[in-house]
Design an enzyme around this catalytic site. Structure first.
Site, PDB file in Angstrom:
ATOM      1  N   GLY A   2      45.265  41.364  39.028  1.00 58.76           N
ATOM      2  CA  GLY A   2      46.668  41.771  39.050  1.00 58.76           C
ATOM      3  C   GLY A   2      47.506  41.263  37.905  1.00 58.76           C
ATOM      4  N   GLU A  19      39.790  38.067  39.447  1.00 61.76           N
ATOM      5  CA  GLU A  19      39.168  39.343  39.066  1.00 61.76           C
ATOM      6  C   GLU A  19      40.161  40.293  38.417  1.00 61.76           C
ATOM      7  OE1 GLU A  19      37.213  40.058  42.834  1.00 61.76           O
ATOM      8  OE2 GLU A  19      38.917  41.243  43.514  1.00 61.76           O
ATOM      9  N   GLY A  50      41.497  43.253  35.984  1.00 62.41           N
ATOM     10  CA  GLY A  50      41.007  44.494  35.392  1.00 62.41           C
ATOM     11  C   GLY A  50      41.892  44.871  34.217  1.00 62.41           C
ATOM     12  N   ARG A  51      43.138  45.200  34.559  1.00 60.65           N
ATOM     13  CA  ARG A  51      44.097  45.673  33.556  1.00 60.65           C
ATOM     14  C   ARG A  51      44.170  44.742  32.338  1.00 60.65           C
ATOM     15  NH1 ARG A  51      48.400  48.827  35.080  1.00 60.65           N
ATOM     16  NH2 ARG A  51      48.044  48.108  37.200  1.00 60.65           N
ATOM     17  N   ARG A 108      49.331  57.874  35.142  1.00 57.71           N
ATOM     18  CA  ARG A 108      50.202  56.774  35.572  1.00 57.71           C
ATOM     19  C   ARG A 108      51.702  57.113  35.555  1.00 57.71           C
ATOM     20  NH1 ARG A 108      50.625  52.324  33.698  1.00 57.71           N
ATOM     21  NH2 ARG A 108      50.398  51.112  35.600  1.00 57.71           N
ATOM     22  N   TYR A 137      53.180  56.795  39.221  1.00 58.48           N
ATOM     23  CA  TYR A 137      53.919  55.553  39.521  1.00 58.48           C
ATOM     24  C   TYR A 137      55.238  55.461  38.752  1.00 58.48           C
ATOM     25  CZ  TYR A 137      48.983  54.216  40.343  1.00 58.48           C
ATOM     26  OH  TYR A 137      47.669  54.163  40.711  1.00 58.48           O
ATOM     27  N   CYS A 187      51.195  72.685  34.941  1.00 59.69           N
ATOM     28  CA  CYS A 187      52.288  73.378  35.634  1.00 59.69           C
ATOM     29  C   CYS A 187      52.843  72.534  36.769  1.00 59.69           C
ATOM     30  CB  CYS A 187      51.803  74.722  36.155  1.00 59.69           C
ATOM     31  SG  CYS A 187      51.435  75.840  34.826  1.00 59.69           S
ATOM     32  N   GLU A 188      53.426  71.430  36.444  1.00 62.79           N
ATOM     33  CA  GLU A 188      54.090  70.564  37.416  1.00 62.79           C
ATOM     34  C   GLU A 188      55.285  69.939  36.713  1.00 62.79           C
ATOM     35  OE1 GLU A 188      52.768  68.567  40.465  1.00 62.79           O
ATOM     36  OE2 GLU A 188      50.826  69.567  40.640  1.00 62.79           O
TER      37      GLU A 188
HETATM   38  N1  LLP Z   1      40.535  43.249  42.613  1.00 62.23           N
HETATM   39  C1  LLP Z   1      40.763  44.164  43.562  1.00 62.23           C
HETATM   40  C2  LLP Z   1      40.203  43.975  44.900  1.00 62.23           C
HETATM   41  C3  LLP Z   1      41.549  45.283  43.266  1.00 62.23           C
HETATM   42  O1  LLP Z   1      41.771  46.187  44.216  1.00 62.23           O
HETATM   43  C4  LLP Z   1      42.068  45.449  41.968  1.00 62.23           C
HETATM   44  C5  LLP Z   1      42.874  46.629  41.626  1.00 62.23           C
HETATM   45  C6  LLP Z   1      41.787  44.462  41.006  1.00 62.23           C
HETATM   46  C7  LLP Z   1      41.017  43.378  41.365  1.00 62.23           C
HETATM   47  C8  LLP Z   1      42.266  44.546  39.602  1.00 62.23           C
HETATM   48  O2  LLP Z   1      43.652  44.602  39.461  1.00 62.23           O
HETATM   49  P1  LLP Z   1      44.288  44.542  37.998  1.00 62.23           P
HETATM   50  O3  LLP Z   1      43.938  43.198  37.414  1.00 62.23           O
HETATM   51  O4  LLP Z   1      43.686  45.634  37.188  1.00 62.23           O
HETATM   52  O5  LLP Z   1      45.737  44.736  38.181  1.00 62.23           O
HETATM   53  N2  LLP Z   1      45.788  52.656  39.277  1.00 62.23           N
HETATM   54  C9  LLP Z   1      46.763  51.585  39.326  1.00 62.23           C
HETATM   55  C10 LLP Z   1      46.132  50.236  39.572  1.00 62.23           C
HETATM   56  C11 LLP Z   1      45.349  50.165  40.872  1.00 62.23           C
HETATM   57  C12 LLP Z   1      44.631  48.849  41.031  1.00 62.23           C
HETATM   58  C13 LLP Z   1      43.805  48.822  42.246  1.00 62.23           C
HETATM   59  N3  LLP Z   1      43.133  47.581  42.454  1.00 62.23           N
HETATM   60  C14 LLP Z   1      47.571  51.593  38.013  1.00 62.23           C
HETATM   61  O6  LLP Z   1      47.296  52.415  37.147  1.00 62.23           O
HETATM   62  O7  LLP Z   1      48.501  50.811  37.853  1.00 62.23           O
END
Ligand code: LLP
Length: 459
Positions: A251, A288, A290-291, A327, A331, A369-370
């Site tokens: 996150g 963990e 991701g982003r 996105r 969002y 088309c949205e």
């Molecule tokens: N761990 C779990 C269990 C998760 O569900 C997620 C993200 C992460 C780690 C990684 O989160 P991050 O570090 O990437 O924020 N599509 C959305 C984001 C959805 C994230 C879902 N879970 C967006 O584009 O903002």
């Protein structure tokens, strides 16, 4: 850093203005638009900053942010584990060389097919861990003969994130409620090798949401202590659990707005360590993200098709839309956009740089088309002209991953730049790709289809 102007050794954030405009223009000219560009060197830098800030923690990359093979390989080489949300992600991580001991499958309401697949993988890779967020998922694993490594996902009751749709902590769908978590974890230990507890607050946590992060982490530390030493809690006669880790999720936010400060990662790490402490002996902290690993390593390049002045606004139509980058539509997410110029209407690549043009408020709209198919609204950009190239920044996370084929639009191509060398890593889809699965399904029905087509019956 090959793709950017020099901006320091390992800057905390890469802005869309840091990318080398000429290089991006060359890539767009060579590979066409819309085009994702992912800089693998920057992915490595982001991994390095995470490892430096959390030297004692297990760092697991949340694969869902970007599943490209080159990204996964770079992340693996940088020493991160892989956190996977589906059978498909586990499959990709295995293909990229992650062994079971570095694979964590987070089973969110897992479809039977995913459980079948993962239990099959675990037979060959018994060090794989399944993170489970509902007691009946444990039953479903047991029914399949699984008795391996399990981590219990807890709903910490506190969430955070850039939008309500991505706040998981506190949402009933995710994890075992906090007040039942200790018991559920102890029960799980009777059937499985319980190695950890896990919680995730949500995605895109900004500096001003750190209190929620701290609260989640503190709760998880408390739970770990209770499980390790039940003698001091209400469940005094329960056996102590020997956990390996407490995973406090991902996150970590990145600055999408040009003037937003970057997260102070060392300070977040310090706050995390403080809030979780003291962990029982032998229990590690795990995160963990991701982003954070991939977001600022990617841009989406789009070409201006149409410029339409209207009494209310100036609409700049580009060849990338919500099917390429969902996105903003999903969002209301903000992505920085930079006009790299180059359009014939504005004098081609020798024209005055867009930096010299007046900043004009525009809506950048895609070809879908949205009405919601916009990349930004009422944003001041260096007045875009037809043929100009726009770079949409911070597009490396949840960009290509959420691309789809709505309106029968083929998905874009992606180029990875590694040590200065560019290569297509996901080719542009063709119109033929759009009907592949349909044609496959119909292959065995050709005779029948021919007949019904001629007679017009049976339709
Ligand atoms: N761990 C779990 C269990 C998760 O569900 C997620 C993200 C992460 C780690 C990684 O989160 P991050 O570090 O990437 O924020 N599509 C959305 C984001 C959805 C994230 C879902 N879970 C967006 O584009 O903002």
């Amino acid at each position: 850093m090959s793709e950017t102007e020099p901006v320091g050794e390992n800057p905390v954030a890469r802005r869309v203005s840091d990318w080398n405009a000429d290089r991006l223009a060359d890539l767009a000219a060579e590979y066409g638009t819309p085009l994702y560009v992912q800089d693998i060197d920057r992915v490595r830098e982001n991994c390095e900053r995470l490892r430096d800030a959390f030297p004692d923690a297990d760092v697991r990359y949340a694969v869902k942010a970007h599943t490209g093979r080159v990204v996964l390989e770079a992340v693996r080489e940088a020493g991160l584990d892989a956190e996977c949300a589906s059978a498909g992600e586990v499959d990709r991580a295995l293909a990229a060389g992650f062994g079971g001991d570095r694979l964590h499958y987070t089973a969110v309401n897992p479809p039977a097919r995913d459980l079948d697949y993962v239990v099959g993988v675990a037979e060959a890779e018994p060090d794989l861990t399944v993170t489970v967020g509902a007691v009946d998922t444990l039953d479903r694993l047991a029914e399949r003969g699984y008795d391996g490594r399990v981590c219990v996902r807890v709903n910490p009751g506190v969430g955070a994130g850039h939008h309500e749709k991505v706040r998981t902590g506190g949402a009933a769908k995710f994890g075992v409620p906090y007040d039942r978590a200790a018991e559920a974890t102890r029960n799980a230990a009777e059937r499985f090798d319980v190695v950890g507890i896990h919680a995730h607050a949500g995605s895109g946590i900004d500096p001003d949401q750190l209190d929620s992060h701290r609260e989640l982490v503190a709760r998880m530390g408390e739970l770990a202590r209770e499980l390790a030493a039940p003698g001091e809690s209400a469940a005094g006669d329960a056996a102590p659990l020997d956990l390996e880790y407490v995973d406090v999720g991902g996150g970590f936010g990145v600055p999408y707005r040009e003037d937003a400060p970057a997260l102070d990662l060392p300070a977040v790490a310090e706050a995390t360590r403080e809030a979780v402490a003291p962990l029982p002996a032998g229990v590690d902290l795990a995160i963990e993200p991701g982003r954070y690993v991939v977001a600022d390593a990617g841009v989406l390049l789009a070409r201006v098709n149409t410029v339409k002045p209207t009494p209310d606004e100036r609409v700049v139509g580009v060849d990338a839309g919500m099917t390429d980058l969902l996105r903003p539509a999903m969002y209301d997410a903000y992505h920085p956009i930079r006009n790299l110029g180059g359009g014939r209407e504005s004098g081609g690549r020798d024209a005055p740089t867009p930096g010299d043009r007046s900043a004009t408020p525009v809506t950048v709209a895609g070809p879908i088309c949205e009405t919601g198919d916009t990349l930004c609204m009422d944003r001041a950009l260096a007045d875009p002209a037809r043929g100009d190239l726009l770079a949409v920044g911070i597009a490396g996370a949840y960009g290509y991953e959420m691309a789809n084929q709505y309106n029968s639009r083929p998905r874009p191509a992606e180029v990875a730049v590694d040590d200065g060398t560019a290569a297509v890593v996901r080719r542009r889809e063709t119109l033929g790709d759009l009907t592949t699965v349909e044609r496959d399904a119909n292959r065995n029905r050709t005779d029948r289809t021919d007949r019904t087509d001629r007679t017009g019956t049976d339709r």
